[in-house]
Scaffold this motif. Structure first.
Motif, PDB file in Angstrom:
ATOM      1  N   THR A 324       0.837  -1.199   0.000  1.00 15.39           N
ATOM      2  CA  THR A 324       0.000   0.000   0.000  1.00 15.39           C
ATOM      3  C   THR A 324       0.871   1.248   0.000  1.00 15.39           C
ATOM      4  O   THR A 324       1.572   1.520   0.982  1.00 15.39           O
ATOM      5  N   PRO A 325       0.862   2.022  -1.079  1.00 11.35           N
ATOM      6  CA  PRO A 325       1.709   3.227  -1.130  1.00 11.35           C
ATOM      7  C   PRO A 325       1.295   4.232  -0.062  1.00 11.35           C
ATOM      8  O   PRO A 325       0.113   4.339   0.295  1.00 11.35           O
ATOM      9  N   MET A 326       2.268   4.931   0.460  1.00 14.98           N
ATOM     10  CA  MET A 326       1.957   6.003   1.410  1.00 14.98           C
ATOM     11  C   MET A 326       2.478   7.309   0.834  1.00 14.98           C
ATOM     12  O   MET A 326       3.567   7.374   0.259  1.00 14.98           O
ATOM     13  N   THR A 334       5.247   9.712  -2.983  1.00 13.67           N
ATOM     14  CA  THR A 334       4.621   8.413  -2.711  1.00 13.67           C
ATOM     15  C   THR A 334       5.681   7.320  -2.723  1.00 13.67           C
ATOM     16  O   THR A 334       6.469   7.207  -3.661  1.00 13.67           O
ATOM     17  N   THR A 335       5.704   6.516  -1.652  1.00  8.55           N
ATOM     18  CA  THR A 335       6.667   5.422  -1.541  1.00  8.55           C
ATOM     19  C   THR A 335       5.963   4.193  -0.963  1.00  8.55           C
ATOM     20  O   THR A 335       4.865   4.287  -0.403  1.00  8.55           O
ATOM     21  N   LEU A 336       6.609   3.058  -1.083  1.00 12.17           N
ATOM     22  CA  LEU A 336       6.132   1.831  -0.453  1.00 12.17           C
ATOM     23  C   LEU A 336       6.875   1.651   0.871  1.00 12.17           C
ATOM     24  O   LEU A 336       8.095   1.795   0.929  1.00 12.17           O
ATOM     25  N   PRO A 337       6.161   1.336   1.927  1.00 11.32           N
ATOM     26  CA  PRO A 337       6.805   1.262   3.244  1.00 11.32           C
ATOM     27  C   PRO A 337       7.620  -0.013   3.409  1.00 11.32           C
ATOM     28  O   PRO A 337       7.411  -1.008   2.718  1.00 11.32           O
ATOM     29  N   PRO A 763     -12.984 -14.888   6.130  1.00 11.44           N
ATOM     30  CA  PRO A 763     -11.751 -14.097   6.068  1.00 11.44           C
ATOM     31  C   PRO A 763     -11.955 -12.786   5.312  1.00 11.44           C
ATOM     32  O   PRO A 763     -12.860 -12.658   4.486  1.00 11.44           O
ATOM     33  N   VAL A 764     -11.083 -11.828   5.589  1.00  9.81           N
ATOM     34  CA  VAL A 764     -11.091 -10.570   4.857  1.00  9.81           C
ATOM     35  C   VAL A 764      -9.828 -10.471   4.021  1.00  9.81           C
ATOM     36  O   VAL A 764      -8.784 -11.034   4.370  1.00  9.81           O
ATOM     37  N   GLU A 765      -9.928  -9.790   2.897  1.00 12.94           N
ATOM     38  CA  GLU A 765      -8.787  -9.532   2.022  1.00 12.94           C
ATOM     39  C   GLU A 765      -8.673  -8.034   1.788  1.00 12.94           C
ATOM     40  O   GLU A 765      -9.682  -7.317   1.793  1.00 12.94           O
ATOM     41  N   TRP A 766      -7.448  -7.569   1.574  1.00 10.76           N
ATOM     42  CA  TRP A 766      -7.192  -6.146   1.403  1.00 10.76           C
ATOM     43  C   TRP A 766      -7.535  -5.709  -0.011  1.00 10.76           C
ATOM     44  O   TRP A 766      -7.008  -6.243  -0.983  1.00 10.76           O
ATOM     45  N   ASN A 767      -8.465  -4.753  -0.112  1.00 12.94           N
ATOM     46  CA  ASN A 767      -8.819  -4.159  -1.395  1.00 12.94           C
ATOM     47  C   ASN A 767      -7.996  -2.886  -1.545  1.00 12.94           C
ATOM     48  O   ASN A 767      -8.277  -1.870  -0.908  1.00 12.94           O
ATOM     49  N   LEU A 768      -6.968  -2.972  -2.397  1.00 14.85           N
ATOM     50  CA  LEU A 768      -6.020  -1.866  -2.508  1.00 14.85           C
ATOM     51  C   LEU A 768      -6.675  -0.619  -3.084  1.00 14.85           C
ATOM     52  O   LEU A 768      -6.338   0.503  -2.694  1.00 14.85           O
TER      53      LEU A 768
END
Length: 818
Positions: A324-326, A334-337, A763-768
């Motif tokens: 998830t970019p921040m 914008t970078t990836l952590p 379960p839950v999944e991350w919706n980017l």
């Protein structure tokens, strides 16, 4: 020739020489004295030194051997093995039985090297490595090693200048030359086929012997490595002191339960005397054998299946954060952590039992079964994120807003605030400097963050809303006090915060059976003066009230904090060992006097006790409480460390606020849904904690911005909660290092852990794209739900049609009626 003048018949006259007679007499005396001395020596040898000489002679014929006991096995709460003993063999040499002739001894070493792959000597290879190395670096590190009393070769190896090659057969032979009759291990863990081959050829290789030596195997590997730990060789000479019962070639616990429960797991060695031939091979046993006492088996509170599922949950959540970019609030970049560390701990609230404790990064403890792989170990040891450390109990981090649970409890208990009293929570408050109250330039601003990057006002806030919306300004006021614009709040102050922080378990060692537990830090004014040479300030109160500043806690401590709210105020000692058993499966308990007692249940339900050697123990001497449930399983006896000075009514207020966190409008529902639709109610608290540790500094996570002269800090993601709300069973904490908002990622980790534990929901999944966790319902379940919905709609339609027909008939009757 004439014989005249010779008288042949007359005997010759012998003339005695007095000197010669004296010499003969002297020699007779010497011979007689020597015979007397020999007789005296024979007498002394037989009567005075006979026993000693017999013993010395027996040393050449007999050997006293230690018998290693089986090491205890480690099980999870359901009986699944976590650490077992796997058959293995050690190839050894006994210096006393090796050939005296050097050439013959070298032939034995060369044959042994050809069979095992262990080199006879490393001299040439090591010398070649030295010649290839940078001489300046070699000289520098050698001097440093000599300066600090370290071994130069080891220092050069750790510095990466000259790798230290494994020990050769000659190295081992020379190291053990002082202990002629002690088998020295050449290599461990050889397969049974090679062990059999060496045994067959050992008659031609005097002094070489194959010894069965089980090695540790860890079926759950990296999932439980921080808890179970691993073993290694004797760390130092102190382990070999008389009375400790260790031999030079023993392996002992190095981490986890393997080291903290070493005394319980190792057992006691036995002993037997054997007669040996000239090659050192055993001929027969002599005298009585002292049987070894097997180590105790550990039965943990941990659920191995849940542990693995929680590990996969933590991996999933960390990967979601990783992709998830921040966007930087100030620069817009914008970078990836970098996300490399996380923890989840699940604990039973009424006993302190740990049912899951997951750390990432982790390691494979099976790599340490037979030896310590140097490259692998050093790679782990040099990793900034410390994979070898159990961060659940040893990692100390600012807890952020989840600490507000303690601030709220203390403020209610001390009467600082009532549950329904409302305090104004604007977006910003400014506190004057106590040493320069009239200088606005030295005042300090404190803000309320609606999100990580958005300031905002919460308006008028009471305790329930303060917790539900995690309002910083509300907690600044009740934690550090406030007196402006007619609003007066005395505040807990650091003394009150410290008091309740310690009562809730922060800043103390809680005593789990694992090694390296850290206390965290619950500061005081004296602590700051001692460590920083500065006075305590109101700003320090404010920071401590929201779990920032100098406050540090471990993830396990935060799980315990939630458990205290859930169970009504009790801090139980956290437990990972549920109970112990002996080799026959009988319960073993530690008595108050330190003895381990074996417990037997009689047919009438009474209990009988014996010591580990089978000697009966008088029940009057037993001080430990032992209970069994209806299924005959031992019942864990909780150990209460503390009862907090907060009334049940005040704890219930905090619990209600935590319940509101997971309801609409609370911070726990921003990115994830909970289980109300499935009949499971939850309570919790989110936390987003600023930090600037060594890793953050090294990687440039912390920085100052010219805009507003504000220090920009990264944040940890925290969430702690418990369920069910009405009848709590477990408390769970989730922690993601550098994980951003607690509501976004740590909350999802805890939500998924509760789902796995209670087997409820999906379960839950991350919706980017949506930046939200979405529940994934299997297609077959969706189809079933759709069919049920259609049936319900059809039934409602049919009912509506019948009702409409009846109404039409009624209307017709009314119309047609006169």
């Amino acid at each position: 020739m004439s014989l005249k003048g010779w008288d042949l018949d007359k005997p010759e006259e012998v003339i005695e020489d007095p000197a010669q007679h004296s010499r003969l007499h002297f020699f007779r005396i010497i011979i007689a004295s020597a015979l007397v001395l020999l007789l005296v020596r024979v007498y002394l040898l037989q009567q005075e030194e006979g026993q000693e000489l017999v013993a010395l002679g027996n040393d050449n014929q007999f050997a006293v051997l230690s018998i290693d006991p089986p090491r205890g096995v480690i099980f999870d709460r359901n009986g699944l093995p976590l650490a077992v003993n796997k058959p293995s063999f050690d190839v050894t040499i006994t210096p006393a039985f090796l050939p005296d002739d050097e050439a013959e001894r070298m032939r034995v070493f060369e044959r042994l090297s050809a069979m095992t792959g262990v080199p006879v000597t490393n001299t040439l290879q090591q010398r070649a490595l030295i010649e290839q190395a940078d001489p300046e670096l070699v000289e520098t590190y050698t001097r440093l090693a000599e300066l600090y009393g370290a071994v130069p070769e080891e220092t050069l190896d750790e510095a990466g200048v000259i790798p230290l090659l494994p020990k050769s057969i000659m190295d081992i032979y020379q190291e053990y030359s002082f202990a002629q009759y002690l088998p020295a291990v050449i290599t461990s863990g050889v397969p049974i086929t090679l062990a059999y081959q060496i045994t067959q050829e050992s008659i031609f290789m005097p002094g070489v012997q194959v010894i069965p030596k089980p090695v540790r195997n860890y079926p759950t590997g990296e999932y439980t490595s921080h808890i179970v730990g691993f073993m290694g060789p004797i760390p130092n000479e102190s382990w070999l002191e008389e009375g400790r019962g260790y031999d030079r070639d023993d392996r002992v616990g190095w981490s986890g339960l393997e080291v903290s429960m070493e005394d319980e797991l190792r057992g006691e060695k036995g002993q037997r005397t054997i007669e040996v031939d000239w090659t050192g091979r055993e001929l027969r046993s002599i005298g009585d054998t002292i049987e070894p006492l097997p180590g105790l088996n550990l039965h943990l509170s941990l659920d191995a299946e849940l542990q693995q599922e929680v590990y996969e949950i933590l991996e999933k959540v960390m990967e979601a954060r990783r992709i998830t970019p921040m966007t930087d609030f100030y620069t817009g970049r914008t970078t990836l952590p970098e996300i490399e560390q996380g923890v989840i701990v699940a604990i039973k609230v009424d006993t302190g039992e740990i049912v899951a404790m997951v750390n990432i990064p982790t390691f494979d403890n099976n790599r340490f079964s037979t030896e310590v792989p140097v490259d692998y170990y050093l790679g782990l040891a040099r990793n900034d994120y410390e994979p070898l450390l159990n961060h659940a109990i040893a990692g100390q981090y600012p807890p952020g807003s989840i600490f507000k649970i303690i601030t709220a409890s203390g403020a209610l208990a001390d009467g600082v605030i009532s549950p329904f009293r409302e305090l104004n929570a604007p977006g910003t408050i400014r506190i004057p400097n106590r040493f320069a109250p009239n200088d606005p330039g030295r005042s300090q601003e404190f803000v309320c963050w609606v999100s990580k990057t958005l300031r905002g006002s919460h308006g008028m806030v009471n305790m329930f809303m303060g917790l539900a919306q995690s309002c910083d300004i509300y907690f600044y006021k009740i934690g550090g006090g406030f007196n402006q614009d007619g609003e007066i709040v005395n505040g807990l102050g650091i003394d009150g915060l410290h008091k309740y922080g310690v009562q809730f378990g922060v800043g103390i060692i809680q005593g789990i059976e694992l090694p390296a537990e850290a206390p965290g830090n619950m500061p005081t004014a004296q602590w700051k003066a001692l460590n920083y040479g500065e006075p305590w300030s109101t700003g320090d109160d404010y920071n401590a009230a929201i779990g920032q500043g100098y406050v540090l806690a471990t993830p396990m401590q935060m799980a315990q904090m939630a458990a205290i709210i859930a169970n009504g105020g009790y801090l139980y000692r956290p437990r990972i060992v549920h109970h112990m058993t002996d080799q026959d499966g009988n319960l073993v308990v530690e008595n108050g006097d330190g003895r381990y007692l074996v417990v037997f249940r009689e047919p009438d339900g009474s209990l009988r006790f014996e010591d580990r050697r089978g000697n009966p123990v008088d029940p009057a001497e037993v001080t430990v409480n032992v209970e069994f449930d209806a299924n005959g399983q031992p019942v864990l006896q909780p150990d209460v460390l503390n009862v907090v000075d907060v009334s049940p009514q005040d704890l219930d207020v905090v619990a209600q606020g935590m319940r509101m966190v997971n309801q609409e409008g609370g911070t726990g529902t921003g990115y994830v849904s909970w289980f109300d639709d499935y009949g499971l109610t939850t309570a919790g608290k989110t936390g987003t904690a600023e930090f600037c540790d060594n890793i953050a500094i090294k990687r440039g996570f912390c920085r100052w911005e010219d805009i507003e002269a504000r220090r920009i800090l990264p944040t940890h993601s925290w969430y702690v909660g418990y369920a069910p709300y009405e009848d709590p069973e477990i408390a769970v904490v989730g922690f993601i290092y550098n994980g951003d908002e607690g509501s976004q990622f740590a909350a999802a980790a805890v939500r998924e852990t509760m789902r796995a534990y209670f087997d409820v929901g999906y379960p839950v999944e991350w919706n980017l794209l949506e930046r939200r966790w979405v529940e994934v319902i299997p297609p077959e379940v969706q189809q079933e739900l759709l069919e049920n919905l259609n049936e319900a709609d059809a039934e409602e339609g049919a009912d509506a049609g019948v009702e409409g027909l009846e109404e039409g008939v009624e209307e017709g009757e009314q119309t047609d009626s006169p």
